[in-house]
Every structure is written in C-alpha cells, then in structure tokens.
Design an enzyme around this catalytic site. Sequence first.
Site, mmCIF file in Angstrom:
data_model
loop_
_atom_site.group_PDB
_atom_site.id
_atom_site.type_symbol
_atom_site.label_atom_id
_atom_site.label_comp_id
_atom_site.label_asym_id
_atom_site.label_seq_id
_atom_site.Cartn_x
_atom_site.Cartn_y
_atom_site.Cartn_z
ATOM 1 N N LYS A 54 0.843 -1.203 0.000
ATOM 2 C CA LYS A 54 0.000 0.000 0.000
ATOM 3 C C LYS A 54 0.876 1.250 0.000
ATOM 4 O O LYS A 54 0.567 2.238 -0.682
ATOM 5 C CB LYS A 54 -0.938 -0.009 1.213
ATOM 6 C CG LYS A 54 -2.031 -1.086 1.134
ATOM 7 C CD LYS A 54 -2.788 -1.206 2.466
ATOM 8 C CE LYS A 54 -3.683 -2.433 2.501
ATOM 9 N NZ LYS A 54 -4.310 -2.643 3.828
ATOM 10 N N GLN A 98 -3.753 -1.144 10.255
ATOM 11 C CA GLN A 98 -3.812 -2.486 9.670
ATOM 12 C C GLN A 98 -4.370 -3.485 10.685
ATOM 13 O O GLN A 98 -3.921 -3.531 11.828
ATOM 14 C CB GLN A 98 -2.410 -2.909 9.182
ATOM 15 C CG GLN A 98 -2.380 -4.228 8.420
ATOM 16 C CD GLN A 98 -3.115 -4.182 7.078
ATOM 17 O OE1 GLN A 98 -3.247 -3.128 6.469
ATOM 18 N NE2 GLN A 98 -3.589 -5.316 6.620
ATOM 19 N N ASP A 121 -10.609 3.266 5.123
ATOM 20 C CA ASP A 121 -10.936 1.841 5.139
ATOM 21 C C ASP A 121 -12.451 1.622 5.148
ATOM 22 O O ASP A 121 -12.920 0.520 4.846
ATOM 23 C CB ASP A 121 -10.378 1.191 6.418
ATOM 24 C CG ASP A 121 -9.094 0.427 6.183
ATOM 25 O OD1 ASP A 121 -8.934 -0.137 5.081
ATOM 26 O OD2 ASP A 121 -8.260 0.390 7.107
#
Length: 295
Positions: A54, A98, A121
């Site tokens: 990412k 994460q 997200d």
Amino acid sequence: MTARIIDGKRIAEAIRRDVKEEAEKLRREKGVIPGLAFILVGENPASVVYVRNKEKACAEAGFSSFSENLPETVSEAELLRHVAAFNADPLVHGILVQLPLPTHISEQRVVESIDPRKDVDGFHPVNVGKLLLGEDGFTPCTPAGVQELLLRSGCDPAGKHVVIVGRSNIVGKPLAALLVQKKPGANAVVTVCHTGTKEIGRFTREADIIVAAMGRPKAITAGMVKEGAVVIDVGMNRIPDAATKSGYRLTGDVDFDAVKGIASAITPVPGGVGPMTIAMLLKNTIRAAKAFAGA
Ligand code: GUN
C-alpha cells in the site's frame, strides 16, 4: 466452457493511473498532496507485506505516506494517541490501522477513534451506517474493488443473484450492503452464506455471481458452481511451499483449476481482487483529500 480470466492487476493499474492524474491536478490547483497514514502493530508477515504494498502504491500515485510501526506490546492508549495525532494532522487525509490487532487491544475502540472523514478503510460505524443507508461515505476497499471489478469486466450485478460466502465485517457484510442498494452497479439479489449455513453448495449452485470470502483454501469446488456463473475469489490463503523463495504461496478460496472449466469468468489469486483493494484505497484517499481541499 473455459472461463475468461478477469485481470484485476490490469484493471487496477488503469484506476491507479487515473488517481495519479487526479492527484497531480489537486496539487496544481489547490496545492494539496493526498496523504495517507499507516499504523502497523507487530510483525504479522501478511500485514507487513500488505502495508508495504500500500505504501508503494501511494508513492507511485504521487501521495505522501506516513508510517508508524509499533511493537506488538504497545498499549491501546499509546495506539490511540497515534491515531489522535493523525486525526489532527492537516497533511494526513486518510488513516489506515492495519488489522488484525493484538488481542489486548480493542479493534472496535481503535476504529471508532479514527475521524470518519479520514476513515479510508470505511470501517468506522458512521461509514458502515452510511453504506447500509445508501448515503455517501467511505466504502470498504475490498467490497468496492469487487464491485468495480464486476463492472469493468462487463458483469453488472443488477438483477443477478449474487451469493457471497463469508460474513466478515471487512468483506462479506459490507459487500452485501453495497450490492443490495437500489443504485447503478448494484441492485442485485444478495444471499450471504456463512458458517451457520447447512450445505453451502445448495445456495452457490443458484448463483449467477459467486463471491468467495470465507478464508478457506479451495473451499468452492466445481460441483458448487452453476455452468456460466461468474466467480470472484477474495481468498488470500498462505500455503507452505518449500519450492518458493518466500516459503509459501497464495491460494484463493476457489479451486481455480476445476472451477475455470465451468464458470464463464473467474478471478485468479494472486492478480484478481487483491490489486483492486489497493486501487480503491487510493481512490478513497484522493476523495478524502479533495473534500479537505474543498475540490
Ligand atoms: N486487514 C485485512 N484487510 C484489511 C484492510 O482492508 N484494511 C485494514 N486496515 N486491515 C486489513
């Protein structure tokens, strides 16, 4: 029938080129560079690879990225302080913590501490609620990537029976909410199968589109698929393999070699949904940056 292979890598590259152009325009016209902050706790090997990929994608798109790598033993309070700092930082438009987090930290409290305007997200309850209501918010990247992949490969889910296998908060549930909306690119009949479903094949055999997202290698077998169905494989299972440099290989939730003889189109693993998730993360981040810049 031999299935057409849906090339997620190529489709994702096209999206990333568009995002890069948009980022250049935003910098030229508003002096704003999209910024994405990553928080990685511990050294879970899969998470380390995901975050690295990412970050690389951010650099290639002309974004700035900010990274905090915290030890596995970090306290929840300390992690929350890092999120608060990124919430307050005007150079940061998106924040990604994460998952999974170590068990001594509440994922719920951490996700809820992210400013919903920076929640690229799409995991914050505000954005989850907006998704269900059909309002504008951030859509989780993997479900958004699955929808985009279907549309860009000529498989509009409108009026189709989509059977999703798996009910995670990251994929199955938000994808069901996304595809059931009365909107272009959605408007599907959605069935969600899960660990409480007796004989999943009974449902998948009825599907025009199957989305496999249960995290079990090769669980969707040829006998579970209707002739001509479209099969989207979200699985990313690491199988030990001494023949590879890394010592493992990635396998999806679909028995690809068997199912490709029955489906009309199928995504490979790797090179299917995975690259789309990253492309959608960049898309969400540029949207956040534009909203910040009033563009
Ligand atoms: N872990 C697995 N997938 C994801 C994702 O899309 N976002 C975050 N933050 N963590 C994940």
